[in-house]
Design an enzyme around this catalytic site. Structure first.
Site, mmCIF file in Angstrom:
data_model
loop_
_atom_site.group_PDB
_atom_site.id
_atom_site.type_symbol
_atom_site.label_atom_id
_atom_site.label_comp_id
_atom_site.label_asym_id
_atom_site.label_seq_id
_atom_site.Cartn_x
_atom_site.Cartn_y
_atom_site.Cartn_z
ATOM 1 N N SER A 1 -4.903 -5.711 -3.703
ATOM 2 C CA SER A 1 -4.709 -5.896 -5.129
ATOM 3 C C SER A 1 -5.014 -4.626 -5.924
ATOM 4 O O SER A 1 -4.339 -3.618 -5.761
ATOM 5 C CB SER A 1 -5.553 -7.082 -5.597
ATOM 6 N N LYS B 1 -0.648 -7.109 -1.475
ATOM 7 C CA LYS B 1 -0.468 -8.025 -2.601
ATOM 8 C C LYS B 1 0.084 -7.231 -3.773
ATOM 9 O O LYS B 1 -0.629 -6.500 -4.435
ATOM 10 C CB LYS B 1 -1.778 -8.688 -3.007
#
Length: 512
Positions: A414, A439
């Site tokens: 992330s 992600k």
């Protein structure tokens, strides 16, 4: 990570694996406690219900569209008639039909308008309004404007007709059912207590077992279950020997094979001092681990000056910075660490992002600015392409010239991937390790009027080289030996051992 769901906070990590930005719902006015409603889809004139024709007849310009907002100002004191009038006023903004239709309908309206205005079936309840508020938030913010191949307006109409919304619990269930149609595990509803936990968790304190979990990725090859992305240093799971890459097979004897990560995180969190039992698959081994939940204070940064054996004052001095999360203290803590190490005349830096599951998106941007003198940090994209660009002009840079090595692994996710991708693509750093989690989507959190909330996938991102890393990850420049240490003390000791992997690779590590 597919999502970071910490076991630490009511099924919501402060890191949330999303690079979150927290918003007060922009579609809810602080002065008006009722959201404006979009128009309902209308049928051709000859099929119009009387109530719609009645609404049009009340319009000052008859067949012309009006744009004046009509919002009830006090939802707490709405009677049935007021709600009905509010609905008609909302419709009036959007109905535009030929005048011949109005003429044909005048006499009919005159005879039945009183009965219609008293009909309770079209009065919007407080529960209906909360549902519509959630619907509108998704309508405005969700990244996929095809809404997983469905008519979002038609779904709203059908839900208002068919879904029971007599209690707050039923309304919450209707909202959850609506979100499930998007088939997006990252877009979900947060009850008030969970929303509160999410917000408080970003401030650096957790209560739980200290696990970041996610869905196994396609390149991971893990068995069914939930993947351990990282274990918070010093937390209960870390002390029990749970490692990145382990698979949680069961929580308190409940299988995780079909369990969502937020359901799992909610099961893992609980009052301080209570226990939870996990069944863990670590490689071929299955083990049962009992963990006691506790409050874990998170300092996102640890740093250390490491000296490499050399000749006198020319000995390399390495500044090692371990960044474990992107909470609201992260960028300030990194700046302090860099300033402190620079005052000790370091020659190079190591930024260790291994097992960092991400967190607050703005913190990732600010930390990238510390190392970059200029350049794009990340592109924010939606279904129509690039919609925003985050870059830097160097005004926040305090370490833009020293050699920098960035360490990553499959637990790097992330916001960590945004930072790693920015430093790699701008040729500011050399990346070492293994492909990151992958992600590439961003969620924002919106507060609803009853203090519940929605986590919504609002965009995807691309690195400065326009690489979409979703389900792929950031690819490092060089691998790292499996024996490479994961903490500041181990790293410094490793650099001083001529037989160690750190010592042997030190020239490659710190080459610009």
């Amino acid at each position: 990570m597919a999502v970071f769901a910490s076991s630490s906070t009511a099924s919501l990590s402060p890191y949330f694996a999303i690079s979150n930005i927290y918003y007060k719902n922009p579609y809810w006015s602080s002065k008006a406690s009722t959201p404006q409603l979009d128009s309902f889809q209308m049928l051709p004139c000859k099929y119009f219900p009387i109530r719609i024709v009645e609404a049009q007849l009340w319009s000052p310009l008859m067949c012309k569209r009006t744009n004046a907002p009509n919002v009830l100002r006090n939802r707490g004191n709405i009677d049935g008639a007021s709600k009905h009038n509010f609905l008609l006023q909302s419709m009036r903004q959007h109905v535009s039909i030929p005048s011949v239709c109005l003429i044909a309908g005048v006499m009919l309206v005159m005879s039945v308008s009183v009965a219609v205005s008293r009909s309770p079936s079209w009065a919007l309840t407080e529960e209906n309004l909360l549902f519509l508020e959630a619907w509108r938030t998704i309508d405005r913010a969700y990244v996929d404007k095809n809404f997983n191949g469905q008519s979002w307006f038609r779904y709203r109409e059908n839900a208002l007709r068919n879904e029971p919304m007599n209690t707050r619990e039923q309304t919450y269930m209707a909202i959850k059912k609506m979100l499930a149609t998007l088939d997006d595990p990252f877009t979900r509803f947060l009850e008030p207590e969970k929303f509160k936990s999410l917000r408080s968790g970003t401030q650096g304190a957790l209560t739980g077992v200290g696990l970041s979990i996610g869905y196994p990725t396609q390149f991971d090859g893990s068995a069914a279950g939930l993947l351990v992305i990282s274990a918070a240093p010093g937390g209960p799971a870390n002390r029990a020997g749970i490692l990145t890459g382990d698979v949680i097979v069961a929580i308190d004897d409940t299988s995780t094979e079909t369990m969502g990560i937020y359901d799992a995180a909610e099961r893992l969190q609980g009052p301080e001092g209570t226990s939870v039992e996990l069944t863990i698959r670590s490689g071929p081994e299955i083990k049962h681990v009992a963990l006691t939940r506790e409050k874990v204070s998170l300092n996102p940064v640890k740093s250390r000056l490491c000296e490499v054996p050399g000749s006198g004052k020319d000995s390399p001095r390495i500044g090692y910075i371990k960044l474990t999360s992107f909470n609201q203290n992260a960028s300030g803590a990194v700046k302090e660490a860099v300033d402190s190490l620079k005052s000790s005349s370091v020659n190079a830096f190591v930024l260790d992002l291994r097992d960092n599951s991400g967190g607050l998106f703005p913190e990732g941007i600010e930390i990238a600015k510390i190392w970059l003198d200029k350049g794009v940090i990340v592109y924010i994209c939606d279904s129509r392409g690039v919609r925003d660009i985050y870059d830097t002009d160097g005004s926040s840079a305090i370490a833009a010239s020293e050699p920098l090595a960035v360490l990553v692994n499959k637990g790097t996710a992330s916001a960590s991937e945004i930072l790693a991708g920015a430093l790699k693509d701008n040729k500011r750093a050399v990346l070492f390790g293994e492909p990151t989690y992958g992600k590439g989507k961003i969620q924002s959190v919106f507060e609803l009027s009853d203090s519940s909330g929605l986590a919504v996938t609002v965009a995807r991102y691309e690195t400065p080289a326009h690489t979409d890393i979703d389900k792929v990850g950031v690819i490092p420049d060089h691998p790292l030996p499996t024996s490479f240490p994961k903490d500041e003390e181990g790293f410094c000791n490793c650099l001083q051992d001529p037989a160690s992997a750190c010592y042997v690779n030190r020239v490659q590590l710190f080459a610009r």
